[in-house]
Design a protein around this motif. Structure first.
Motif, PDB file in Angstrom:
ATOM      1  N   GLU A  69      26.406 -41.341 -38.105  1.00 39.01           N
ATOM      2  CA  GLU A  69      26.739 -41.328 -36.683  1.00 39.01           C
ATOM      3  C   GLU A  69      26.595 -39.889 -36.212  1.00 39.01           C
ATOM      4  OE1 GLU A  69      30.750 -42.523 -37.258  1.00 39.01           O
ATOM      5  OE2 GLU A  69      30.166 -44.487 -38.020  1.00 39.01           O
ATOM      6  N   PHE A  70      25.994 -39.696 -35.034  1.00 46.88           N
ATOM      7  CA  PHE A  70      25.787 -38.336 -34.551  1.00 46.88           C
ATOM      8  C   PHE A  70      25.635 -38.340 -33.036  1.00 46.88           C
ATOM      9  CE2 PHE A  70      21.852 -40.258 -35.932  1.00 46.88           C
ATOM     10  CZ  PHE A  70      20.925 -39.951 -34.947  1.00 46.88           C
ATOM     11  N   PRO A  71      25.887 -37.190 -32.392  1.00 43.45           N
ATOM     12  CA  PRO A  71      25.712 -37.109 -30.943  1.00 43.45           C
ATOM     13  C   PRO A  71      24.273 -37.453 -30.562  1.00 43.45           C
ATOM     14  CG  PRO A  71      26.781 -35.124 -31.780  1.00 43.45           C
ATOM     15  CD  PRO A  71      26.330 -35.915 -32.970  1.00 43.45           C
ATOM     16  N   PHE A 105      25.598 -26.744 -35.029  1.00 44.89           N
ATOM     17  CA  PHE A 105      26.525 -27.609 -34.323  1.00 44.89           C
ATOM     18  C   PHE A 105      25.798 -28.143 -33.100  1.00 44.89           C
ATOM     19  CE2 PHE A 105      29.508 -25.596 -37.038  1.00 44.89           C
ATOM     20  CZ  PHE A 105      30.534 -26.513 -37.191  1.00 44.89           C
ATOM     21  N   VAL A 106      25.807 -29.464 -32.941  1.00 44.41           N
ATOM     22  CA  VAL A 106      25.193 -30.126 -31.795  1.00 44.41           C
ATOM     23  C   VAL A 106      26.285 -30.950 -31.124  1.00 44.41           C
ATOM     24  CG1 VAL A 106      23.434 -31.780 -31.048  1.00 44.41           C
ATOM     25  CG2 VAL A 106      22.946 -30.218 -32.949  1.00 44.41           C
ATOM     26  N   ASP A 107      26.587 -30.616 -29.885  1.00 46.59           N
ATOM     27  CA  ASP A 107      27.672 -31.275 -29.146  1.00 46.59           C
ATOM     28  C   ASP A 107      28.955 -31.356 -29.979  1.00 46.59           C
ATOM     29  OD1 ASP A 107      26.265 -31.508 -26.814  1.00 46.59           O
ATOM     30  OD2 ASP A 107      25.843 -33.643 -27.021  1.00 46.59           O
ATOM     31  N   GLY A 108      29.270 -30.256 -30.644  1.00 44.40           N
ATOM     32  CA  GLY A 108      30.525 -30.151 -31.383  1.00 44.40           C
ATOM     33  C   GLY A 108      30.532 -30.766 -32.767  1.00 44.40           C
ATOM     34  N   GLU A 109      29.405 -31.306 -33.231  1.00 41.15           N
ATOM     35  CA  GLU A 109      29.353 -31.902 -34.569  1.00 41.15           C
ATOM     36  C   GLU A 109      28.367 -31.125 -35.429  1.00 41.15           C
ATOM     37  OE1 GLU A 109      29.648 -36.138 -34.960  1.00 41.15           O
ATOM     38  OE2 GLU A 109      30.353 -36.331 -32.885  1.00 41.15           O
ATOM     39  N   HIS A 110      28.745 -30.928 -36.688  1.00 45.94           N
ATOM     40  CA  HIS A 110      28.022 -30.092 -37.633  1.00 45.94           C
ATOM     41  C   HIS A 110      26.922 -30.903 -38.314  1.00 45.94           C
ATOM     42  CE1 HIS A 110      28.480 -27.162 -41.295  1.00 45.94           C
ATOM     43  NE2 HIS A 110      27.274 -27.142 -40.780  1.00 45.94           N
TER      44      HIS A 110
END
Length: 171
Positions: A69-71, A105-110
């Motif tokens: 799951e990812f942005p 980090f993309v939209d707060g996710e590593h």
């Protein structure tokens, strides 16, 4: 961070969030593995469905669920990372010699992309999210894409089309 429930492989084919369904036929076991990309709000879900082999008189078992799951902006990032970091030499602006991973980090996710060895391909990880299957210790969500799946079987081109829609605001 948005919580996403694990998807049931028994009902995934009817999920209205599906953007693409991709079938990978695995010649060595003569079985298909179904891969899905779903959109859930501002996130994408890479999910799968397949079956185990029949063993000891038991019928095949359906397996699957969320792998990664990812942005939503992580998909264009993944494509750009491959094209700009891995497909280019160091002199062309790619990764330095001997480096086999890139993370941001993309939209707060590593997120992280790394080159796989053994069966050549690329790993795509989200260190910000715990694996749905291995929960007894901290294990990030990860999927591996073989070069064969990405390039010979055409998944990379399909993902690029979706990334362009995201960048254009059409998804």
């Amino acid at each position: 961070m948005q919580h996403i429930d694990n998807i049931d492989p028994n009902t995934i084919d009817n999920d209205p969030r599906i953007i693409i369904k991709f079938e990978e036929y695995l010649e060595d076991i003569q079985r298909s593995w179904f891969l899905y990309l779903l959109k859930d709000g501002d996130h994408l879900i890479w999910a799968s469905k397949g079956t185990t082999s029949a063993r000891n008189g038991n019928p095949p078992k359906l397996l699957g669920g969320n792998i990664l799951e990812f942005p939503i902006k992580g998909l264009p990032w993944f494509i750009t990372t491959l094209e700009q970091r891995f497909f280019k030499t160091e002199a062309e602006g790619g990764l330095p010699k001997g480096k086999f991973a890139h993370e941001e980090f993309v939209d707060g996710e590593h997120l992280c992309v790394s080159r796989m060895f053994g069966e050549p391909g690329y790993g795509f990880r989200n260190y910000s999210r715990q694996d749905h299957v291995i929960t007894t210790y901290k294990n990030p969500q990860q999927t591996d894409f073989s070069d064969e799946l990405l390039f010979k079987k055409g998944l990379f081109d399909e993902l690029k089309k979706i990334a362009l829609k995201i960048e254009g605001g059409d998804l």
